[in-house]
Design a protein around this motif. Structure first.
Motif, mmCIF file in Angstrom:
data_model
loop_
_atom_site.group_PDB
_atom_site.id
_atom_site.type_symbol
_atom_site.label_atom_id
_atom_site.label_comp_id
_atom_site.label_asym_id
_atom_site.label_seq_id
_atom_site.Cartn_x
_atom_site.Cartn_y
_atom_site.Cartn_z
ATOM 1 N N ALA A 1 -2.474 2.933 13.689
ATOM 2 C CA ALA A 1 -2.677 2.330 12.564
ATOM 3 C C ALA A 1 -3.927 2.966 12.013
ATOM 4 O O ALA A 1 -4.817 3.085 12.486
ATOM 5 C CB ALA A 1 -2.913 0.773 12.751
ATOM 6 N N PRO A 2 -3.875 3.256 10.758
ATOM 7 C CA PRO A 2 -4.842 3.853 9.894
ATOM 8 C C PRO A 2 -6.346 2.944 9.738
ATOM 9 O O PRO A 2 -6.145 1.850 9.713
ATOM 10 C CB PRO A 2 -4.386 4.629 8.671
ATOM 11 N N VAL A 3 -7.163 3.677 9.466
ATOM 12 C CA VAL A 3 -8.338 3.040 8.633
ATOM 13 C C VAL A 3 -8.147 3.345 6.999
ATOM 14 O O VAL A 3 -7.942 4.301 6.937
ATOM 15 C CB VAL A 3 -9.724 4.014 8.901
ATOM 16 N N LEU A 4 -8.420 2.078 6.407
ATOM 17 C CA LEU A 4 -8.108 2.291 4.899
ATOM 18 C C LEU A 4 -9.348 2.130 4.302
ATOM 19 O O LEU A 4 -9.996 1.082 4.503
ATOM 20 C CB LEU A 4 -7.021 1.013 4.606
ATOM 21 N N LEU A 5 -9.598 3.004 3.313
ATOM 22 C CA LEU A 5 -11.141 2.938 2.614
ATOM 23 C C LEU A 5 -10.808 2.882 1.485
ATOM 24 O O LEU A 5 -9.932 3.758 0.625
ATOM 25 C CB LEU A 5 -11.760 4.282 3.209
ATOM 26 N N PHE B 1 -7.004 -6.532 -8.713
ATOM 27 C CA PHE B 1 -7.570 -5.751 -7.410
ATOM 28 C C PHE B 1 -7.095 -6.531 -6.188
ATOM 29 O O PHE B 1 -6.674 -5.569 -5.052
ATOM 30 C CB PHE B 1 -8.973 -6.128 -7.529
ATOM 31 N N PHE B 2 -6.811 -7.841 -6.057
ATOM 32 C CA PHE B 2 -6.492 -8.404 -4.854
ATOM 33 C C PHE B 2 -4.958 -8.320 -4.704
ATOM 34 O O PHE B 2 -4.565 -8.038 -3.377
ATOM 35 C CB PHE B 2 -6.875 -9.934 -4.669
ATOM 36 N N ASP B 3 -4.253 -8.371 -5.701
ATOM 37 C CA ASP B 3 -2.854 -7.869 -5.572
ATOM 38 C C ASP B 3 -2.419 -6.602 -4.892
ATOM 39 O O ASP B 3 -1.941 -6.345 -4.164
ATOM 40 C CB ASP B 3 -2.084 -8.055 -6.912
ATOM 41 N N SER B 4 -3.474 -5.769 -5.373
ATOM 42 C CA SER B 4 -3.451 -4.290 -4.887
ATOM 43 C C SER B 4 -3.838 -3.804 -3.427
ATOM 44 O O SER B 4 -3.248 -3.480 -2.582
ATOM 45 C CB SER B 4 -4.305 -3.289 -5.521
ATOM 46 N N VAL B 5 -4.635 -5.067 -3.113
ATOM 47 C CA VAL B 5 -5.481 -4.910 -1.767
ATOM 48 C C VAL B 5 -4.269 -5.392 -0.684
ATOM 49 O O VAL B 5 -3.972 -4.710 0.258
ATOM 50 C CB VAL B 5 -6.571 -5.571 -1.743
ATOM 51 N N ALA B 6 -3.452 -6.395 -1.240
ATOM 52 C CA ALA B 6 -2.795 -7.283 -0.543
ATOM 53 C C ALA B 6 -1.469 -6.321 -0.321
ATOM 54 O O ALA B 6 -0.855 -5.929 0.849
ATOM 55 C CB ALA B 6 -2.048 -8.413 -1.110
ATOM 56 N N THR B 7 -0.915 -5.507 -1.378
ATOM 57 C CA THR B 7 0.046 -4.265 -1.280
ATOM 58 C C THR B 7 -0.336 -3.226 -0.167
ATOM 59 O O THR B 7 0.412 -2.734 0.393
ATOM 60 C CB THR B 7 0.359 -4.008 -2.626
ATOM 61 N N LEU B 8 -1.473 -2.815 -0.441
ATOM 62 C CA LEU B 8 -1.931 -1.810 0.468
ATOM 63 C C LEU B 8 -1.931 -1.963 1.907
ATOM 64 O O LEU B 8 -1.514 -1.360 2.957
ATOM 65 C CB LEU B 8 -3.383 -1.317 0.050
ATOM 66 N N ILE B 9 -2.585 -3.352 2.066
ATOM 67 C CA ILE B 9 -2.353 -3.915 3.402
ATOM 68 C C ILE B 9 -1.057 -4.091 4.127
ATOM 69 O O ILE B 9 -0.589 -3.777 5.371
ATOM 70 C CB ILE B 9 -3.211 -5.440 3.757
ATOM 71 N N THR B 10 0.008 -4.410 3.292
ATOM 72 C CA THR B 10 1.424 -4.735 3.756
ATOM 73 C C THR B 10 1.974 -3.332 4.014
ATOM 74 O O THR B 10 2.674 -3.165 5.050
ATOM 75 C CB THR B 10 1.995 -5.459 2.670
ATOM 76 N N ARG B 11 1.659 -2.411 3.062
ATOM 77 C CA ARG B 11 2.269 -0.980 3.460
ATOM 78 C C ARG B 11 1.794 -0.340 4.284
ATOM 79 O O ARG B 11 2.427 0.420 5.282
ATOM 80 C CB ARG B 11 2.296 -0.428 1.982
ATOM 81 N N GLN B 12 0.360 -0.249 4.449
ATOM 82 C CA GLN B 12 -0.190 0.671 5.493
ATOM 83 C C GLN B 12 -0.544 0.166 6.754
ATOM 84 O O GLN B 12 -0.707 0.945 7.583
ATOM 85 C CB GLN B 12 -1.360 1.224 4.740
#
Length: 202
Positions: free
Chosen positions: A3-7, A39-50
């Protein structure tokens, strides 16, 4: 693949959310929350995808460090708003829309409430923090998320794979760049694509 580190490039993402999500998105009391929501919609999407193992939102603790201005006087001069007459010494102030400033404060409060780590360093920009954390990682692959094309210089294969999810056309059409993609897009040597991109961008 571990699993990646997401920055995440915080300012890049909330500026894009502010301008990309309608200002009609408001709190019950009528205050605009379009940047917060986006912002938080994007964060949630990134967490779900990555599905990251670790996540940090990187911050500009100094968006225009004096040491950089001393080296290049015109550094980010186009983004400066003068608060005082020209004959009065005053600090440079970044032009930020009035409705965005309180939303950035709410975003910081919510990140803390959600237990999402933030990272910043006095006298440095988020780009510096993103690059430092990416270069320091020795265990897991790194994905840097930003709308700033300058960050393509951090792509690498070793010691861990580092890629950039570039948000230039929004999250829905984001492009993932590793060294091979940077090399192909810009005609650079793949074995040193990040460094070569930095040299090209000077």
């Amino acid at each position: 693949m571990p699993a990646p580190v997401l920055l995440l490039d915080g300012a890049s993402m909330w500026f894009r959310s502010y301008f990309g999500v309608p200002s009609s998105i408001t709190a019950p009391d009528g205050r605009p929350v379009n940047a917060v929501r986006g912002f938080f919609d994007s964060v949630a999407t990134l967490i779900t995808r990555q599905q990251p193992d670790r996540l940090a939102v990187c911050l500009d603790l100094d968006w225009r460090p004096q040491w950089r201005v001393d080296l290049v006087a015109s550094y980010k001069a186009h983004r400066v708003a003068e608060e005082a007459p020209a004959d009065v010494d005053a600090p440079d102030i970044e032009e930020v829309p009035d409705e965005l400033t309180p939303q950035v404060e709410w975003i910081a409060e919510l990140l803390d409430a959600f237990g999402i780590a933030t990272a910043g360093a006095p006298d440095y920009e988020a780009d510096d923090v993103l690059g430092t954390l990416a270069a320091a990682e020795r265990r897991d692959p790194v994905i840097v998320v930003s709308g700033d094309r300058d960050l393509l210089q951090v792509v690498a294969e070793h010691p861990v794979p580092v890629s950039v999810l570039y948000l230039g056309r929004g999250l829905a059409r984001a492009t993932l760049f590793g060294p091979a993609e940077v090399a192909e897009r810009y005609g650079l040597p793949a074995q040193r694509a990040g460094a070569a991109y930095a040299e090209m961008a000077l």
